[in-house]
Design a protein around this motif. Sequence first.
Motif, mmCIF file in Angstrom:
data_model
loop_
_atom_site.group_PDB
_atom_site.id
_atom_site.type_symbol
_atom_site.label_atom_id
_atom_site.label_comp_id
_atom_site.label_asym_id
_atom_site.label_seq_id
_atom_site.Cartn_x
_atom_site.Cartn_y
_atom_site.Cartn_z
ATOM 1 N N LYS A 430 0.709 -1.117 -0.299
ATOM 2 C CA LYS A 430 -0.018 -0.503 -0.059
ATOM 3 C C LYS A 430 0.618 0.901 0.160
ATOM 4 N N THR A 431 1.913 1.421 0.425
ATOM 5 C CA THR A 431 3.009 2.559 0.712
ATOM 6 C C THR A 431 3.462 2.680 -0.084
ATOM 7 N N ILE A 432 3.557 1.701 -1.912
ATOM 8 C CA ILE A 432 4.547 1.725 -3.150
ATOM 9 C C ILE A 432 3.406 1.797 -4.261
ATOM 10 N N VAL A 433 2.184 1.755 -3.727
ATOM 11 C CA VAL A 433 0.689 1.809 -4.813
ATOM 12 C C VAL A 433 0.523 2.651 -5.707
ATOM 13 N N SER A 434 1.620 3.650 -6.123
ATOM 14 C CA SER A 434 1.521 5.033 -6.906
ATOM 15 C C SER A 434 2.607 3.932 -8.048
#
Length: 646
Positions: A430-434
Amino acid sequence: MRKVLLPTIIFVATALLVLRLFYLQVIDDTLKLKSDNNAIKIKYEYPERGYIYDRNGKLLVANQPSYDIMVIPKDVKDIDTMEFCQLLNITKEDFLKKIAKAKVYSPRLPSLFLAQLNKKEYAAFQEVQRNFSGFYIQKRSLRDYQVSVGANIFGFITQVNESIIEKNKYYKSGDLIGKQGVEESYEEILRGIKGVKYIQRDKYNREIGSYKEGRFDTIAEQGKDINLTIDAVLQQYGEELMVNKRGGIVAIEPKTGEILALVTAPSYDPSILVGRQRSKNYTMLYHDSIAKPLYDRGLLAQYPPGSPFKILTGLVALQEGAIDLNTSVVCNHGFSFAPGRFMRCHCHGGVVQLHRGIYESCNTFFSTSYMRTLDKFGNASVGVDVWSKHLKTFGLGEFMGYDLPTGRRGNIPNSKTYKKIYPGWRWSSKTIVSNAIGQGEVLMTPIQLANMMATVANRGYYYTPHIIKKIKGEVIDKKFRTKHVTTINKEHFETMVSGLFDVYNFGTASGLRVEGIDICGKTGTAENFTIIDGKRVQLKDHSIFVAFAPKDNPKIAIAILVENGGYGATIAGPIASLMLEKYIRGKITRKDLETRILARDLRPEYNRFIKNPVNDTLINVTKTNTLLKPAAKDSSAANKSAASQG
């Protein structure tokens, strides 16, 4: 035995030394030639550089004669300095500086005194040359450009500096060398080989004939001609479409990796870097920190790739079994992936599967696919490394190995990246979903985007992009004929191609169809912002589009990025359709798109927000470099065209 060994070594070493001295002093005359420099004058004959043609045999770069005045400082005696200076329109101060510089290089060897005389200056000096001992005319050739496009591809030629002379003994003072583009990459092939003549002189310094009857003379060999992979017509059309815009266009032939067009904007006419004004013009281009015409945006500019990256997100998720054709995700025009964090989506919402997710560019679907891929391994660190390794088989995150002297790696993050960014913190998918939608830490150059589409067009393989098609009498480098296969199964590419085809049928590029050509493409809109005084300042997004055509047996893959262009289907998309049709058909039927793009002027957008590198403030800029290509006619109607999301 020991008593005999030492005398034997001494005897053998002495014998070898005597034989070597005998050879150098009696048999080999080359050292004698060097020692006779006082009585021998060396004249160089400079060959023409090789001609440059496009893939269809169209001449792009030829040669024109140039005349330099050379000087041997020790031979400059009893001349009328004032007459000399008036003849060449230089000051006495300039004369003394040039002589002093030549003496530093060598009092006995020729040095460049004044470069690139025009025909009138040459004729005037030639008539009275006998009055100026120590000076002579050296004929060379300069480039003669047959087209006004492709400056970033060709590069230019310039005089060697002392550093180059020290590193490479081939070059002497005043010699020319290729810089940037193919002139630099293929310098040794294009330059040819200098001819050398040794002239005997008497005690009065008069020439009395060839030294040793020309035994040591060599004949100049002209540089070899080369054919580039570039299509000159397509290149010119691409540069016309990019007038008054900034960005890059890269077109590749998928089956070979040959670069069909390499456009950077703004650009300039390559002929301005030829002749006596070359240095002045180059300095002006170099110091233009606003337009940066010498900066090849197709090879050097690293951008977040935006939505086109969803192609790779989907392929990796399919390969790892994180999703399949029936995987469904509910999209509510947005996607909550953590408390207080929200990713917007512009698709039509509802239940979305892969095929629709592609042609409607659903952020929710691909963000979910990305997190499932990483979470499948029970550890985001392991998952992101698996994801990263797949992407690197597409040639991403590394130098691509093409045959142009400049480039960037781009960036494909892995677990090491996030351990540095989030030290001591347990980050998750979720932290790096971008990353899923081509934002985050992902960066790609336009040529990497084009190569990605060539790989998809080939259903899983690519050849290293290259600019050389043929070298007269030689074979091109083997690495450009070596197939690179990705880690993604072919059937997954077929799934992706089907979705990309429908982007043009009823997806984000439905208004960009070209009748009779099956195009597969993907719109993209990359977030664009800058940091000023610690604050995030949002600028107009970059417009991105990637495509290939035809769908089956593709002949061209292309990537377009237009800085501050807005939605992908607004500017980059129409350019893609026009370029594809131009190459495949040789003519344009979508005149509506052509008229709109040729008239579109983004200079007001660029002038609105310019970052001052000195104090990090935003400033307005109205400066226009007169050396850049002329602007297209303005059209307020075209600039008011409605934008569509992509």
